[in-house]
Design a protein around this motif. Structure first.
Motif, PDB file in Angstrom:
ATOM      1  N   ALA A 116       0.792  -1.115   0.161  1.00 44.50           N
ATOM      2  CA  ALA A 116      -0.008   0.509   0.461  1.00 44.50           C
ATOM      3  C   ALA A 116       0.675   1.521  -0.057  1.00 44.50           C
ATOM      4  CB  ALA A 116      -0.490   0.086   1.149  1.00 44.50           C
ATOM      5  N   PRO A 117       0.816   2.423  -0.201  1.00 41.27           N
ATOM      6  CA  PRO A 117       1.373   4.331  -0.503  1.00 41.27           C
ATOM      7  C   PRO A 117       2.011   3.192   0.469  1.00 41.27           C
ATOM      8  CG  PRO A 117      -0.864   3.892  -1.592  1.00 41.27           C
ATOM      9  CD  PRO A 117      -0.722   2.498  -0.821  1.00 41.27           C
ATOM     10  N   GLU A 118       0.775   4.018   1.783  1.00 40.99           N
ATOM     11  CA  GLU A 118       1.756   4.026   3.363  1.00 40.99           C
ATOM     12  C   GLU A 118       2.958   3.077   3.387  1.00 40.99           C
ATOM     13  OE1 GLU A 118      -2.002   3.065   2.876  1.00 40.99           O
ATOM     14  OE2 GLU A 118      -3.100   5.206   2.627  1.00 40.99           O
ATOM     15  N   GLU A 119       2.608   1.952   3.614  1.00 43.58           N
ATOM     16  CA  GLU A 119       3.465   0.616   3.668  1.00 43.58           C
ATOM     17  C   GLU A 119       5.076   1.431   2.458  1.00 43.58           C
ATOM     18  OE1 GLU A 119       1.823  -2.702   2.793  1.00 43.58           O
ATOM     19  OE2 GLU A 119       0.699  -2.469   4.339  1.00 43.58           O
ATOM     20  N   ARG A 120       4.999   1.637   1.328  1.00 44.16           N
ATOM     21  CA  ARG A 120       6.597   1.669   0.899  1.00 44.16           C
ATOM     22  C   ARG A 120       6.871   3.271   1.215  1.00 44.16           C
ATOM     23  NH1 ARG A 120       2.943   1.221  -4.682  1.00 44.16           N
ATOM     24  NH2 ARG A 120       2.164   3.126  -4.265  1.00 44.16           N
ATOM     25  N   MET A 121       5.621   4.576   1.938  1.00 46.06           N
ATOM     26  CA  MET A 121       6.530   5.550   2.053  1.00 46.06           C
ATOM     27  C   MET A 121       7.256   5.423   3.624  1.00 46.06           C
ATOM     28  SD  MET A 121       4.236   9.236   3.223  1.00 46.06           S
ATOM     29  CE  MET A 121       3.431   8.406   4.933  1.00 46.06           C
ATOM     30  N   LEU A 122       6.398   4.633   5.038  1.00 46.73           N
ATOM     31  CA  LEU A 122       6.963   4.421   5.749  1.00 46.73           C
ATOM     32  C   LEU A 122       8.255   3.375   5.748  1.00 46.73           C
ATOM     33  CD1 LEU A 122       3.854   3.278   8.030  1.00 46.73           C
ATOM     34  CD2 LEU A 122       5.738   5.387   8.014  1.00 46.73           C
ATOM     35  N   GLU A 123       8.122   2.712   5.175  1.00 47.14           N
ATOM     36  CA  GLU A 123       9.685   1.845   4.366  1.00 47.14           C
ATOM     37  C   GLU A 123      11.128   2.470   3.950  1.00 47.14           C
ATOM     38  OE1 GLU A 123      10.338  -1.760   1.138  1.00 47.14           O
ATOM     39  OE2 GLU A 123       8.966  -1.797   2.439  1.00 47.14           O
ATOM     40  N   GLY A 124      10.661   3.486   2.742  1.00 48.93           N
ATOM     41  CA  GLY A 124      11.235   4.723   2.790  1.00 48.93           C
ATOM     42  C   GLY A 124      11.776   5.634   3.398  1.00 48.93           C
ATOM     43  N   GLU A 125      10.781   5.962   4.462  1.00 45.79           N
ATOM     44  CA  GLU A 125      11.902   6.752   5.884  1.00 45.79           C
ATOM     45  C   GLU A 125      12.553   6.177   6.602  1.00 45.79           C
ATOM     46  OE1 GLU A 125       8.422   8.131   8.024  1.00 45.79           O
ATOM     47  OE2 GLU A 125       7.668   9.663   6.412  1.00 45.79           O
ATOM     48  N   ARG A 126      11.980   4.275   6.394  1.00 48.40           N
ATOM     49  CA  ARG A 126      13.419   4.016   8.249  1.00 48.40           C
ATOM     50  C   ARG A 126      14.617   3.431   6.600  1.00 48.40           C
ATOM     51  NH1 ARG A 126       8.634   0.517   7.893  1.00 48.40           N
ATOM     52  NH2 ARG A 126       7.181   0.739  10.110  1.00 48.40           N
ATOM     53  N   SER A 127      14.277   3.291   5.463  1.00 49.28           N
ATOM     54  CA  SER A 127      15.541   3.354   5.011  1.00 49.28           C
ATOM     55  C   SER A 127      16.248   4.789   4.985  1.00 49.28           C
ATOM     56  CB  SER A 127      15.795   2.289   3.568  1.00 49.28           C
ATOM     57  OG  SER A 127      14.988   3.311   2.251  1.00 49.28           O
ATOM     58  N   SER A 128      16.113   5.268   4.591  1.00 49.80           N
ATOM     59  CA  SER A 128      16.642   6.430   4.504  1.00 49.80           C
ATOM     60  C   SER A 128      17.039   6.860   5.955  1.00 49.80           C
ATOM     61  CB  SER A 128      16.370   7.945   3.549  1.00 49.80           C
ATOM     62  OG  SER A 128      14.749   8.612   3.900  1.00 49.80           O
ATOM     63  N   GLY A 129      16.798   7.385   6.811  1.00 50.32           N
ATOM     64  CA  GLY A 129      16.278   7.737   8.264  1.00 50.32           C
ATOM     65  C   GLY A 129      15.891   8.826   8.061  1.00 50.32           C
ATOM     66  N   GLN A 130      14.907   9.693   7.029  1.00 54.15           N
ATOM     67  CA  GLN A 130      14.665  10.912   7.354  1.00 54.15           C
ATOM     68  C   GLN A 130      12.715  10.830   6.590  1.00 54.15           C
ATOM     69  OE1 GLN A 130      16.928  13.776   4.529  1.00 54.15           O
ATOM     70  NE2 GLN A 130      18.446  13.285   5.764  1.00 54.15           N
ATOM     71  N   PRO A 131      12.496  11.665   7.228  1.00 53.40           N
ATOM     72  CA  PRO A 131      10.820  11.801   7.063  1.00 53.40           C
ATOM     73  C   PRO A 131      10.910  12.476   5.549  1.00 53.40           C
ATOM     74  CG  PRO A 131      11.453  13.211   8.035  1.00 53.40           C
ATOM     75  CD  PRO A 131      12.636  12.902   8.080  1.00 53.40           C
ATOM     76  N   CYS A 132       9.604  11.526   4.363  1.00 51.15           N
ATOM     77  CA  CYS A 132       9.872  11.762   3.398  1.00 51.15           C
ATOM     78  C   CYS A 132       9.325  13.544   2.655  1.00 51.15           C
ATOM     79  CB  CYS A 132       8.352  10.818   3.173  1.00 51.15           C
ATOM     80  SG  CYS A 132       8.180   8.744   2.827  1.00 51.15           S
ATOM     81  N   ALA A 133       9.708  13.980   1.866  1.00 53.26           N
ATOM     82  CA  ALA A 133       9.705  14.656   0.961  1.00 53.26           C
ATOM     83  C   ALA A 133       7.310  15.235   1.961  1.00 53.26           C
ATOM     84  CB  ALA A 133       9.913  15.224   0.042  1.00 53.26           C
TER      85      ALA A 133
END
Length: 146
Positions: A116-133
Motif C-alpha cells: 500500500a502507498p502508506e507502507e511504501r512511504m514508511l519503508e522509505g523513511e526507515r531506509s533513509s532515516g529521514q521523513p519523506c518530502a
C-alpha cells in the motif's frame, strides 16, 4: 406410445398383487424408458455431469420409494416423474445456498501482493532515516513543484 404401454403395465401391477418381482420389472421399465431424459434435464439444470449423475440417481430412488403413491387420475406419469426431478434439483440448489463454501486460494488471488502507498512511504523513511518530502518534524510543509 411408450407411456401408454408403461401405464398399462403399471395398471396391471396395481390390480395384481404387489410382488417384488413385479415392482422390479416396473421400475426397470421406468428406468430404461426415462433415464436419458431425466439425466439430460438434470444436467441442463446443474451444468455439471457428475452432479447430474448423482441427482439422477436420487430422482430414481425417490421414484422407487414413492411409486405406490402415483395416481394416474391426478397427472400423467411423465409429469409426475419430472415433478420429482424438479424438486430434487431445487433441493440441491437450496442445500448449496446453505452450505456455500469458498476457497482460500480464490481470496488469495484477490489480495494484492503490492504494498500500500502508506507502507511504501514508511519503508522509505526507515531506509533513509529521514521523513519523506513534504513532511518536516511531523508537520506538513508546502511542496514546491521544483
Amino acid at each position: 406410445m411408450q407411456e401408454r404401454a408403461l401405464l398399462q403395465f403399471f395398471g396391471q401391477i396395481k390390480q395384481e398383487s404387489d410382488t417384488v418381482v413385479d415392482k422390479d420389472k416396473l421400475f426397470t421399465t421406468i428406468f430404461e424408458t426415462y433415464y436419458s431424459r431425466i439425466f439430460n434435464y438434470t444436467a441442463y439444470r446443474v451444468n455439471c455431469r457428475y452432479t447430474a449423475e448423482d441427482l439422477t440417481s436420487q430422482i430414481f430412488e425417490k421414484t422407487l420409494s414413492k411409486l405406490h403413491s402415483y395416481s394416474g387420475e391426478k397427472a400423467p406419469f411423465e409429469v409426475w416423474l419430472f415433478a420429482i426431478a424438479r424438486n430434487v434439483v431445487n433441493d440441491y440448489y437450496r442445500s448449496q445456498k446453505r452450505n456455500r463454501l469458498f476457497s482460500l486460494d480464490a481470496i488469495r488471488e484477490l489480495v494484492s501482493t503490492r504494498q500500500a502507498p502508506e507502507e511504501r512511504m514508511l519503508e522509505g523513511e526507515r531506509s533513509s532515516g529521514q521523513p519523506c518530502a513534504g513532511y518536516a518534524g511531523g508537520q506538513r510543509t508546502e511542496y514546491s513543484g521544483t
